[in-house]
Structure formats: structure tokens, C-alpha cells
Design a protein around this motif. Structure first.
Motif: not given
Length: 123
Positions: A40-63
């Protein structure tokens, strides 16, 4: 510093999911509340993708590492589940097919929606 900020945002959303899990009397895991909040935060642009992109990519890599404790727990509980292993296999197969089907249909819908937007912008 960028990674710390991104991880903090993700952890804050996860924490809010934990709070919702305690407040709302539904049998929904806190992680699901967190995922919905993040969506919901991403869709409503409360949080922009760029604000979590690198950390989320890292978390996906170590999943895969995250699933090691769960696998060890299964091995440790083998005595309890060995008498009805076939039930677990059936549940595993059925849920895998359902998740793959829903994921595929959602992906197709998103792709079609994107193509319609592109066609509408080109006209």
C-alpha cells in the motif's frame, strides 16, 4: 548510510505489521500485514521504490539462508511428522500449484495492463 535508511524503512513496516497482528484479532501472520502495508505504501507513493530498492534486493538475494532454520526445524520434528508424511506432501504439492497459478495469472495481468498503458500513451 543509504542501506541503513532502507533497512530501517523495511523494519518499520515490519514492526507496524507486528502491531497490527496484535491489534486485529484475525489469524493472519504479522509478515502478511507487513507485506500488505509495504504494498500500500508503494502503490500510494508514500514510500518510493528507490527508498527501499537496494536493501530489498539484498534481502531477496539472501532469502535461501532465511529458510535454513525452518528446514532444520522440520528435520528436528521428523519423529512427529513421519507417520503422516504423505499428508504434508499433498499439502505441499497443492499449495505449490495454487501459488504458481495465482502468481502466473497476476504476472500476466500486470503485463497486459502495462501493454495497454503503453498502447494508450502511443496513441
Amino acid at each position: 548510510m543509504k542501506y541503513i535508511k532502507q533497512f530501517t524503512i523495511i523494519l518499520l513496516i515490519s514492526f507496524l505489521g507486528e502491531i497490527l497482528n496484535r491489534v486485529i484479532p484475525l489469524p493472519v501472520p504479522a509478515s502478511i500485514y507487513g507485506i500488505i502495508l509495504m504494498f500500500l505504501c508503494l502503490v500510494t507513493h508514500i514510500i518510493k521504490v528507490e527508498q527501499v530498492k537496494e536493501a530489498s534486493a539484498f534481502l531477496i538475494e539472501i532469502m535461501p539462508l532465511v529458510f535454513i532454520p525452518a528446514a532444520v526445524g522440520l528435520v528436528d520434528s521428523w519423529g512427529l511428522i513421519s507417520s503422516r508424511w504423505y499428508v504434508y506432501v499433498v499439502v505441499l504439492v497443492v499449495t505449490t500449484v495454487v501459488v504458481m497459478t495465482v502468481s502466473g495469472l497476476m504476472t500476466q495481468a500486470v503485463i497486459r495492463r502495462g501493454k495497454k498503458k503503453e498502447v494508450g500513451q502511443d496513441a
